[in-house]
Design a protein around this motif. Structure first.
Motif, PDB file in Angstrom:
ATOM      1  N   VAL A   2       0.857  -1.178   0.000  1.00  0.00           N
ATOM      2  CA  VAL A   2       0.000   0.000   0.000  1.00  0.00           C
ATOM      3  C   VAL A   2       0.894   1.229   0.000  1.00  0.00           C
ATOM      4  O   VAL A   2       1.757   1.371   0.869  1.00  0.00           O
ATOM      5  CB  VAL A   2      -0.925   0.025   1.239  1.00  0.00           C
ATOM      6  CG1 VAL A   2      -1.776   1.292   1.241  1.00  0.00           C
ATOM      7  CG2 VAL A   2      -1.805  -1.215   1.274  1.00  0.00           C
ATOM      8  N   VAL A   3       0.730   2.082  -0.994  1.00  0.00           N
ATOM      9  CA  VAL A   3       1.515   3.307  -1.117  1.00  0.00           C
ATOM     10  C   VAL A   3       0.542   4.475  -1.080  1.00  0.00           C
ATOM     11  O   VAL A   3      -0.395   4.527  -1.890  1.00  0.00           O
ATOM     12  CB  VAL A   3       2.329   3.330  -2.428  1.00  0.00           C
ATOM     13  CG1 VAL A   3       3.192   4.577  -2.500  1.00  0.00           C
ATOM     14  CG2 VAL A   3       3.178   2.072  -2.565  1.00  0.00           C
ATOM     15  N   PHE A  27       4.720   5.464  -9.337  1.00  0.00           N
ATOM     16  CA  PHE A  27       4.036   6.758  -9.343  1.00  0.00           C
ATOM     17  C   PHE A  27       3.775   7.260 -10.758  1.00  0.00           C
ATOM     18  O   PHE A  27       4.534   6.987 -11.686  1.00  0.00           O
ATOM     19  CB  PHE A  27       4.880   7.802  -8.591  1.00  0.00           C
ATOM     20  CG  PHE A  27       5.157   7.423  -7.167  1.00  0.00           C
ATOM     21  CD1 PHE A  27       4.221   7.654  -6.172  1.00  0.00           C
ATOM     22  CD2 PHE A  27       6.351   6.804  -6.830  1.00  0.00           C
ATOM     23  CE1 PHE A  27       4.474   7.291  -4.861  1.00  0.00           C
ATOM     24  CE2 PHE A  27       6.617   6.436  -5.504  1.00  0.00           C
ATOM     25  CZ  PHE A  27       5.678   6.684  -4.526  1.00  0.00           C
ATOM     26  N   GLY A  28       2.693   8.008 -10.885  1.00  0.00           N
ATOM     27  CA  GLY A  28       2.372   8.662 -12.142  1.00  0.00           C
ATOM     28  C   GLY A  28       2.018  10.116 -11.882  1.00  0.00           C
ATOM     29  O   GLY A  28       2.141  10.618 -10.767  1.00  0.00           O
ATOM     30  N   VAL A  36      -0.366   7.495  -7.096  1.00  0.00           N
ATOM     31  CA  VAL A  36       0.075   6.106  -7.012  1.00  0.00           C
ATOM     32  C   VAL A  36      -0.694   5.346  -8.081  1.00  0.00           C
ATOM     33  O   VAL A  36      -1.904   5.163  -7.979  1.00  0.00           O
ATOM     34  CB  VAL A  36      -0.204   5.531  -5.615  1.00  0.00           C
ATOM     35  CG1 VAL A  36       0.210   4.069  -5.555  1.00  0.00           C
ATOM     36  CG2 VAL A  36       0.500   6.357  -4.546  1.00  0.00           C
ATOM     37  N   SER A  37      -0.004   4.923  -9.112  1.00  0.00           N
ATOM     38  CA  SER A  37      -0.710   4.301 -10.236  1.00  0.00           C
ATOM     39  C   SER A  37      -0.416   2.819 -10.353  1.00  0.00           C
ATOM     40  O   SER A  37      -1.086   2.118 -11.109  1.00  0.00           O
ATOM     41  CB  SER A  37      -0.357   5.020 -11.539  1.00  0.00           C
ATOM     42  OG  SER A  37       1.022   5.116 -11.704  1.00  0.00           O
ATOM     43  N   ASP A  55       7.680  14.376   4.107  1.00  0.00           N
ATOM     44  CA  ASP A  55       7.197  13.225   4.861  1.00  0.00           C
ATOM     45  C   ASP A  55       5.777  12.853   4.421  1.00  0.00           C
ATOM     46  O   ASP A  55       4.924  12.502   5.238  1.00  0.00           O
ATOM     47  CB  ASP A  55       7.245  13.539   6.364  1.00  0.00           C
ATOM     48  CG  ASP A  55       7.319  12.288   7.216  1.00  0.00           C
ATOM     49  OD1 ASP A  55       7.736  11.242   6.692  1.00  0.00           O
ATOM     50  OD2 ASP A  55       6.930  12.350   8.395  1.00  0.00           O
ATOM     51  N   ALA A  56       5.526  12.954   3.126  1.00  0.00           N
ATOM     52  CA  ALA A  56       4.156  12.832   2.602  1.00  0.00           C
ATOM     53  C   ALA A  56       3.844  11.481   1.973  1.00  0.00           C
ATOM     54  O   ALA A  56       2.693  11.219   1.642  1.00  0.00           O
ATOM     55  CB  ALA A  56       3.904  13.941   1.583  1.00  0.00           C
ATOM     56  N   VAL A  57       4.827  10.631   1.811  1.00  0.00           N
ATOM     57  CA  VAL A  57       4.544   9.328   1.198  1.00  0.00           C
ATOM     58  C   VAL A  57       4.811   8.221   2.208  1.00  0.00           C
ATOM     59  O   VAL A  57       5.802   8.253   2.938  1.00  0.00           O
ATOM     60  CB  VAL A  57       5.338   9.132  -0.130  1.00  0.00           C
ATOM     61  CG1 VAL A  57       6.834   9.216   0.063  1.00  0.00           C
ATOM     62  CG2 VAL A  57       4.953   7.827  -0.812  1.00  0.00           C
ATOM     63  N   LYS A  58       3.854   7.294   2.289  1.00  0.00           N
ATOM     64  CA  LYS A  58       3.952   6.184   3.241  1.00  0.00           C
ATOM     65  C   LYS A  58       3.765   4.874   2.484  1.00  0.00           C
ATOM     66  O   LYS A  58       2.838   4.733   1.681  1.00  0.00           O
ATOM     67  CB  LYS A  58       2.864   6.288   4.312  1.00  0.00           C
ATOM     68  CG  LYS A  58       3.013   7.508   5.216  1.00  0.00           C
ATOM     69  CD  LYS A  58       4.221   7.405   6.127  1.00  0.00           C
ATOM     70  CE  LYS A  58       4.527   8.729   6.781  1.00  0.00           C
ATOM     71  NZ  LYS A  58       5.949   8.980   6.955  1.00  0.00           N
TER      72      LYS A  58
END
Ligand code: SF4
Ligand code: SF4
Length: 61
Positions: A2-3, A27-28, A36-37, A55-58
């Motif tokens: 899960v992204v 990513f797209g 997140v594609s 710190d925005a992507v988990k």
């Protein structure tokens, strides 16, 4: 995998750091957003999380 991107903090195409770094093209781009594609291709390398200045992507396994 899960992204997730937190759009309250992500700078979108003005940054694109995660998109540029991801080795498997998870990513797209949609308009000015990074999206997140292709989460199925994520290898859990954590590069995107490590480099994101906001710190925005988990990434979760
Ligand atoms: S690296 Fe972080 S701030 Fe930059 S586009 Fe990706 S999620 Fe957004
Ligand atoms: S953890 Fe690695 S493979 Fe997964 S989305 Fe981030 S940069 Fe791409």
């Amino acid at each position: 995998m899960v992204v997730e991107i937190d759009y309250n903090n992500c700078d979108g195409i003005d940054c694109s750091g995660c998109k540029d770094a991801c080795p498997t093209d998870v990513f797209g781009v949609e308009g000015s957003k990074i999206v997140v594609s292709n989460a199925d291709e994520c290898t859990f390398c954590m590069m995107c999380e490590d480099l994101c200045p906001a710190d925005a992507v988990k990434v979760k396994n």
